[in-house]
Design an enzyme around this catalytic site. Structure first.
Site, short mmCIF file in Angstrom:
data_model
loop_
_atom_site.label_atom_id
_atom_site.label_comp_id
_atom_site.label_asym_id
_atom_site.label_seq_id
_atom_site.Cartn_x
_atom_site.Cartn_y
_atom_site.Cartn_z
N LYS A 143 0.79 -0.90 0.18
CA LYS A 143 -0.20 -0.17 -0.12
C LYS A 143 0.94 1.54 -0.11
O LYS A 143 2.62 1.26 0.63
CB LYS A 143 -0.57 -0.15 0.91
CG LYS A 143 -1.71 -0.95 1.41
CD LYS A 143 -2.56 -1.31 2.73
CE LYS A 143 -3.41 -2.28 2.50
NZ LYS A 143 -4.12 -2.41 4.11
N PHE A 185 -15.68 3.37 7.08
CA PHE A 185 -14.60 3.39 6.97
C PHE A 185 -14.51 3.44 5.48
O PHE A 185 -13.02 3.27 4.65
CB PHE A 185 -13.83 2.30 7.50
CG PHE A 185 -13.47 0.92 7.37
CD1 PHE A 185 -13.36 0.36 5.98
CD2 PHE A 185 -14.18 0.44 8.21
CE1 PHE A 185 -13.29 -1.15 5.73
CE2 PHE A 185 -14.41 -1.45 7.64
CZ PHE A 185 -13.47 -1.52 6.29
N ARG A 236 -0.45 -14.90 3.94
CA ARG A 236 -1.20 -14.38 5.08
C ARG A 236 -1.06 -14.70 6.02
O ARG A 236 -0.86 -13.25 6.91
CB ARG A 236 -2.97 -15.24 4.88
CG ARG A 236 -4.02 -14.91 3.94
CD ARG A 236 -3.95 -13.85 3.69
NE ARG A 236 -5.41 -13.07 4.65
CZ ARG A 236 -5.42 -12.22 5.02
NH1 ARG A 236 -5.36 -11.22 3.85
NH2 ARG A 236 -5.97 -11.73 5.69
N THR A 256 -4.64 -8.69 10.44
CA THR A 256 -4.44 -6.85 9.82
C THR A 256 -4.80 -6.14 10.88
O THR A 256 -4.26 -5.16 10.34
CB THR A 256 -6.45 -7.16 9.41
OG1 THR A 256 -6.76 -8.12 8.85
CG2 THR A 256 -7.10 -5.92 8.91
N ARG A 296 3.50 -7.04 8.83
CA ARG A 296 3.10 -6.16 9.77
C ARG A 296 2.86 -6.04 11.46
O ARG A 296 3.60 -4.91 11.86
CB ARG A 296 1.18 -6.61 9.85
CG ARG A 296 0.75 -6.04 8.43
CD ARG A 296 -0.67 -6.56 8.29
NE ARG A 296 -1.86 -6.00 7.22
CZ ARG A 296 -2.51 -6.71 7.01
NH1 ARG A 296 -2.90 -7.81 7.65
NH2 ARG A 296 -3.19 -5.60 5.59
N ASN A 335 -1.33 0.15 7.68
CA ASN A 335 -1.06 -1.56 7.84
C ASN A 335 -0.80 -1.94 6.54
O ASN A 335 0.21 -3.48 6.49
CB ASN A 335 -1.88 -2.78 8.24
CG ASN A 335 -2.90 -2.73 6.96
OD1 ASN A 335 -3.22 -2.20 6.43
ND2 ASN A 335 -4.00 -3.45 7.79
N HIS A 358 -1.66 -5.95 1.47
CA HIS A 358 -2.71 -6.29 1.35
C HIS A 358 -2.84 -7.51 0.74
O HIS A 358 -1.84 -7.61 -0.18
CB HIS A 358 -3.62 -5.45 0.33
CG HIS A 358 -4.51 -6.74 0.15
ND1 HIS A 358 -6.28 -6.55 0.44
CD2 HIS A 358 -5.02 -7.63 -1.20
CE1 HIS A 358 -6.63 -7.11 -0.13
NE2 HIS A 358 -6.13 -7.75 -1.51
#
EC number: 2.7.4.6
Length: 152
Positions: free
Chosen positions: A11, A59, A87, A93, A104, A114, A117
């Site tokens: 991101k 959001f 994952r 998350t 993360r 965070n 993705h």
């Protein structure tokens, strides 16, 4: 297990903070093969389509604005069990709930920033790969060390 593909996106916060090479390295060290890679500033439409499942959540607008606010590094990784493994590499998350050693857990603090993705399942991975990449942007190739990565 058979080879599968997953979509991963670094991101804007991860790009701006200089984590692209570290994140790429974690996936390569794990033994996955990069078959698609590009950097772009996503349009609002692309961001809305990508996060459409959250359209009714409060959001959603802020998430779309954030994802389209700067460069994103979009990737397709391939390998045995890559969706679940990615994952685990990414972590929870909410960064403060993510285990140390995860992307993360090591690099992020806030749920709204965070870093990364990752597709959460096979259907999602297919949808996201097709949303972000054209077939001709994906590279079919074999690693020279593939026999050392897996028994299959």
């Amino acid at each position: 297990m058979t080879k599968e593909r997953t979509f991963i996106a670094i991101k804007p916060d991860g790009v701006q903070r200089g984590y692209v090479s570290e994140i790429l390295g974690r996936f390569e060290k794990k033994g996955f093969k990069l078959v698609g890679l590009k950097q772009l500033i996503p349009s609002k439409e692309l961001a809305q389509n990508h996060y459409g499942v959250h359209r009714e959540r409060p959001f959603f607008g802020d998430l779309v604005d954030f994802i389209s606010s700067g460069p994103v590094v979009a990737m397709v990784w391939e390998g045995e069990g890559v969706i679940l493994s990615a994952r685990k590499l990414i972590g929870a998350t909410k960064p403060l709930e993510a285990e140390p050693g995860t992307i993360r857990g090591d690099l992020a603090i806030d749920i709204g920033r965070n870093i990364i993705h990752g597709s959460d399942g096979e259907d999602t991975a297919k949808f996201e790969i097709n949303l972000w990449f054209n077939e001709e942007e994906l590279c079919e190739w074999e690693t020279s060390d593939s026999k050392w990565r897996s028994e299959n």
